[in-house]
Write a protein that holds these residues in place. Sequence first.
Motif, PDB file in Angstrom:
ATOM      1  N   LEU A 151       0.821  -1.208   0.000  1.00 56.04           N
ATOM      2  CA  LEU A 151       0.000   0.000   0.000  1.00 56.04           C
ATOM      3  C   LEU A 151       0.858   1.262   0.000  1.00 56.04           C
ATOM      4  CD1 LEU A 151      -2.871  -0.858   2.506  1.00 56.04           C
ATOM      5  CD2 LEU A 151      -3.089  -0.405   0.060  1.00 56.04           C
ATOM      6  N   ALA A 152       1.888   1.266   0.810  1.00 57.12           N
ATOM      7  CA  ALA A 152       2.755   2.445   0.888  1.00 57.12           C
ATOM      8  C   ALA A 152       3.397   2.735  -0.463  1.00 57.12           C
ATOM      9  CB  ALA A 152       3.826   2.241   1.957  1.00 57.12           C
ATOM     10  N   ARG A 153       3.847   1.708  -1.125  1.00 57.50           N
ATOM     11  CA  ARG A 153       4.483   1.908  -2.437  1.00 57.50           C
ATOM     12  C   ARG A 153       3.455   2.348  -3.483  1.00 57.50           C
ATOM     13  NH1 ARG A 153       7.748  -3.050  -0.722  1.00 57.50           N
ATOM     14  NH2 ARG A 153       9.686  -2.100  -0.025  1.00 57.50           N
ATOM     15  N   ALA A 154       2.266   1.794  -3.428  1.00 50.83           N
ATOM     16  CA  ALA A 154       1.239   2.112  -4.422  1.00 50.83           C
ATOM     17  C   ALA A 154       0.593   3.473  -4.188  1.00 50.83           C
ATOM     18  CB  ALA A 154       0.165   1.024  -4.425  1.00 50.83           C
ATOM     19  N   LEU A 155       0.491   3.889  -2.912  1.00 53.06           N
ATOM     20  CA  LEU A 155      -0.272   5.092  -2.579  1.00 53.06           C
ATOM     21  C   LEU A 155       0.587   6.226  -2.019  1.00 53.06           C
ATOM     22  CD1 LEU A 155      -3.299   3.288  -0.905  1.00 53.06           C
ATOM     23  CD2 LEU A 155      -3.147   4.151  -3.252  1.00 53.06           C
ATOM     24  N   ASP A 156       1.894   6.126  -2.199  1.00 55.62           N
ATOM     25  CA  ASP A 156       2.802   7.157  -1.701  1.00 55.62           C
ATOM     26  C   ASP A 156       2.631   7.338  -0.191  1.00 55.62           C
ATOM     27  OD1 ASP A 156       4.885   8.967  -2.079  1.00 55.62           O
ATOM     28  OD2 ASP A 156       3.521  10.660  -2.348  1.00 55.62           O
ATOM     29  N   GLY A 157       2.761   6.238   0.523  1.00 53.68           N
ATOM     30  CA  GLY A 157       2.545   6.264   1.962  1.00 53.68           C
ATOM     31  C   GLY A 157       3.801   6.025   2.767  1.00 53.68           C
ATOM     32  N   GLU A 158       3.666   6.196   4.067  1.00 51.23           N
ATOM     33  CA  GLU A 158       4.731   5.922   5.024  1.00 51.23           C
ATOM     34  C   GLU A 158       4.144   5.090   6.154  1.00 51.23           C
ATOM     35  OE1 GLU A 158       6.935   9.397   6.255  1.00 51.23           O
ATOM     36  OE2 GLU A 158       6.792  10.300   4.248  1.00 51.23           O
ATOM     37  N   LEU A 159       4.943   4.174   6.677  1.00 46.33           N
ATOM     38  CA  LEU A 159       4.479   3.288   7.731  1.00 46.33           C
ATOM     39  C   LEU A 159       4.700   3.892   9.107  1.00 46.33           C
ATOM     40  CD1 LEU A 159       5.773  -0.201   6.551  1.00 46.33           C
ATOM     41  CD2 LEU A 159       3.687   1.010   5.906  1.00 46.33           C
ATOM     42  N   ILE A 160       3.713   3.712   9.967  1.00 46.64           N
ATOM     43  CA  ILE A 160       3.810   4.112  11.367  1.00 46.64           C
ATOM     44  C   ILE A 160       3.546   2.859  12.193  1.00 46.64           C
ATOM     45  CG2 ILE A 160       2.840   5.565  13.183  1.00 46.64           C
ATOM     46  CD1 ILE A 160       2.082   7.520  10.831  1.00 46.64           C
ATOM     47  N   GLY A 161       4.575   2.397  12.867  1.00 52.77           N
ATOM     48  CA  GLY A 161       4.475   1.159  13.636  1.00 52.77           C
ATOM     49  C   GLY A 161       3.557   1.301  14.838  1.00 52.77           C
ATOM     50  N   ALA A 162       2.839   0.229  15.136  1.00 50.31           N
ATOM     51  CA  ALA A 162       1.966   0.162  16.311  1.00 50.31           C
ATOM     52  C   ALA A 162       2.191  -1.179  16.995  1.00 50.31           C
ATOM     53  CB  ALA A 162       0.508   0.340  15.910  1.00 50.31           C
ATOM     54  N   ASP A 163       3.451  -1.422  17.351  1.00 48.58           N
ATOM     55  CA  ASP A 163       3.822  -2.696  17.950  1.00 48.58           C
ATOM     56  C   ASP A 163       4.707  -2.439  19.159  1.00 48.58           C
ATOM     57  OD1 ASP A 163       5.657  -5.094  18.356  1.00 48.58           O
ATOM     58  OD2 ASP A 163       4.211  -5.904  16.915  1.00 48.58           O
ATOM     59  N   SER A 164       4.304  -2.970  20.288  1.00 49.31           N
ATOM     60  CA  SER A 164       5.005  -2.697  21.545  1.00 49.31           C
ATOM     61  C   SER A 164       6.354  -3.387  21.660  1.00 49.31           C
ATOM     62  CB  SER A 164       4.121  -3.099  22.735  1.00 49.31           C
ATOM     63  OG  SER A 164       3.872  -4.489  22.699  1.00 49.31           O
ATOM     64  N   VAL A 165       6.697  -4.249  20.727  1.00 50.23           N
ATOM     65  CA  VAL A 165       8.017  -4.870  20.706  1.00 50.23           C
ATOM     66  C   VAL A 165       8.884  -4.231  19.621  1.00 50.23           C
ATOM     67  CG1 VAL A 165       9.283  -7.039  20.390  1.00 50.23           C
ATOM     68  CG2 VAL A 165       7.116  -7.042  21.617  1.00 50.23           C
ATOM     69  N   GLN A 166       8.303  -3.996  18.454  1.00 53.07           N
ATOM     70  CA  GLN A 166       9.069  -3.441  17.343  1.00 53.07           C
ATOM     71  C   GLN A 166       9.554  -2.021  17.615  1.00 53.07           C
ATOM     72  OE1 GLN A 166       6.889  -3.870  13.675  1.00 53.07           O
ATOM     73  NE2 GLN A 166       6.733  -6.082  13.906  1.00 53.07           N
ATOM     74  N   VAL A 167       8.972  -1.361  18.566  1.00 57.21           N
ATOM     75  CA  VAL A 167       9.391  -0.004  18.916  1.00 57.21           C
ATOM     76  C   VAL A 167      10.809  -0.010  19.512  1.00 57.21           C
ATOM     77  CG1 VAL A 167       8.434   0.058  21.256  1.00 57.21           C
ATOM     78  CG2 VAL A 167       8.511   2.141  19.928  1.00 57.21           C
ATOM     79  N   TYR A 168      11.253  -1.165  20.011  1.00 53.12           N
ATOM     80  CA  TYR A 168      12.556  -1.278  20.671  1.00 53.12           C
ATOM     81  C   TYR A 168      13.654  -1.750  19.720  1.00 53.12           C
ATOM     82  CZ  TYR A 168      10.246  -0.621  25.115  1.00 53.12           C
ATOM     83  OH  TYR A 168       9.534  -0.092  26.154  1.00 53.12           O
ATOM     84  N   ARG A 169      14.790  -1.076  19.793  1.00 45.93           N
ATOM     85  CA  ARG A 169      15.979  -1.501  19.066  1.00 45.93           C
ATOM     86  C   ARG A 169      16.466  -2.828  19.660  1.00 45.93           C
ATOM     87  NH1 ARG A 169      16.591   4.160  18.708  1.00 45.93           N
ATOM     88  NH2 ARG A 169      17.242   4.413  20.872  1.00 45.93           N
ATOM     89  N   GLY A 170      16.847  -3.735  18.778  1.00 45.85           N
ATOM     90  CA  GLY A 170      17.422  -4.994  19.227  1.00 45.85           C
ATOM     91  C   GLY A 170      16.422  -6.092  19.524  1.00 45.85           C
ATOM     92  N   PHE A 171      15.144  -5.780  19.532  1.00 43.46           N
ATOM     93  CA  PHE A 171      14.125  -6.806  19.782  1.00 43.46           C
ATOM     94  C   PHE A 171      13.624  -7.316  18.431  1.00 43.46           C
ATOM     95  CE2 PHE A 171      12.463  -5.877  24.320  1.00 43.46           C
ATOM     96  CZ  PHE A 171      13.748  -5.674  24.766  1.00 43.46           C
ATOM     97  N   ASP A 172      14.483  -8.027  17.719  1.00 43.74           N
ATOM     98  CA  ASP A 172      14.155  -8.437  16.358  1.00 43.74           C
ATOM     99  C   ASP A 172      13.589  -9.842  16.275  1.00 43.74           C
ATOM    100  OD1 ASP A 172      15.209  -5.971  15.737  1.00 43.74           O
ATOM    101  OD2 ASP A 172      17.149  -6.765  15.131  1.00 43.74           O
ATOM    102  N   ILE A 173      14.028 -10.714  17.165  1.00 45.87           N
ATOM    103  CA  ILE A 173      13.572 -12.102  17.131  1.00 45.87           C
ATOM    104  C   ILE A 173      12.219 -12.201  17.817  1.00 45.87           C
ATOM    105  CG2 ILE A 173      14.059 -14.446  17.925  1.00 45.87           C
ATOM    106  CD1 ILE A 173      17.060 -13.678  17.741  1.00 45.87           C
ATOM    107  N   GLY A 174      11.270 -12.860  17.181  1.00 48.49           N
ATOM    108  CA  GLY A 174       9.960 -13.072  17.780  1.00 48.49           C
ATOM    109  C   GLY A 174       8.989 -11.922  17.590  1.00 48.49           C
ATOM    110  N   SER A 175       9.431 -10.839  16.953  1.00 48.39           N
ATOM    111  CA  SER A 175       8.534  -9.695  16.790  1.00 48.39           C
ATOM    112  C   SER A 175       8.035  -9.544  15.357  1.00 48.39           C
ATOM    113  CB  SER A 175       9.248  -8.401  17.197  1.00 48.39           C
ATOM    114  OG  SER A 175      10.246  -8.061  16.255  1.00 48.39           O
ATOM    115  N   ALA A 176       8.582 -10.331  14.433  1.00 50.27           N
ATOM    116  CA  ALA A 176       8.265 -10.202  13.013  1.00 50.27           C
ATOM    117  C   ALA A 176       8.533  -8.776  12.534  1.00 50.27           C
ATOM    118  CB  ALA A 176       6.826 -10.625  12.715  1.00 50.27           C
ATOM    119  N   LYS A 177       9.569  -8.182  13.110  1.00 44.87           N
ATOM    120  CA  LYS A 177       9.957  -6.819  12.727  1.00 44.87           C
ATOM    121  C   LYS A 177      10.391  -6.826  11.269  1.00 44.87           C
ATOM    122  CE  LYS A 177      12.262  -4.447  15.746  1.00 44.87           C
ATOM    123  NZ  LYS A 177      13.353  -3.928  16.600  1.00 44.87           N
ATOM    124  N   PRO A 178       9.938  -5.837  10.491  1.00 39.23           N
ATOM    125  CA  PRO A 178      10.360  -5.791   9.085  1.00 39.23           C
ATOM    126  C   PRO A 178      11.871  -5.586   8.978  1.00 39.23           C
ATOM    127  CG  PRO A 178       8.979  -3.891   9.648  1.00 39.23           C
ATOM    128  CD  PRO A 178       9.027  -4.770  10.844  1.00 39.23           C
TER     129      PRO A 178
END
Length: 162
Positions: free
Chosen positions: A17-44
Amino acid sequence: MIAGPTATGKTSVALELARALDGELIGADSVQVYRGFDIGSAKPSADELAGVPHHLIDVLDPDQDIDAAAYASLADRAIEDVRSRDRLPIVVGGTGLWLRALLRGLVQVPPVDSDVRARLEAKVAAVGAPALHAHLAEVDPMTAEVVHPNDALRIVRALEVY
């Protein structure tokens, strides 16, 4: 807004959607907000996010706290920022309370009183959560109806607010 449980494809849909509609992503995930919490969060991954600006992903260190109210404030600012560039903000994530806070706001409650909380937690340890739940049912029957008698955390917070 794209919401749902971890590993259901939210990110891939949001990126499309972002690529098709000239959008930007805003995360809403209480784990992905943290640096280094990559495993188990399905962080992009960096590759997935290449070319698509993203906000509120990897913005806090693990020792920093964030709650739903703080998230909503940060997300509101990010949305304004994205809109100021005539781009589409796409909120994506699975932290339900954060999404509700962003969409509907939060009820104003008093801040944590550490002395009151400590006394209530000591009482839970001494007599058990069901005993405090019975007291909660006397002073706030509506809340007691939706809080399980063994949910010490929510019972303590409800009595703390009371």
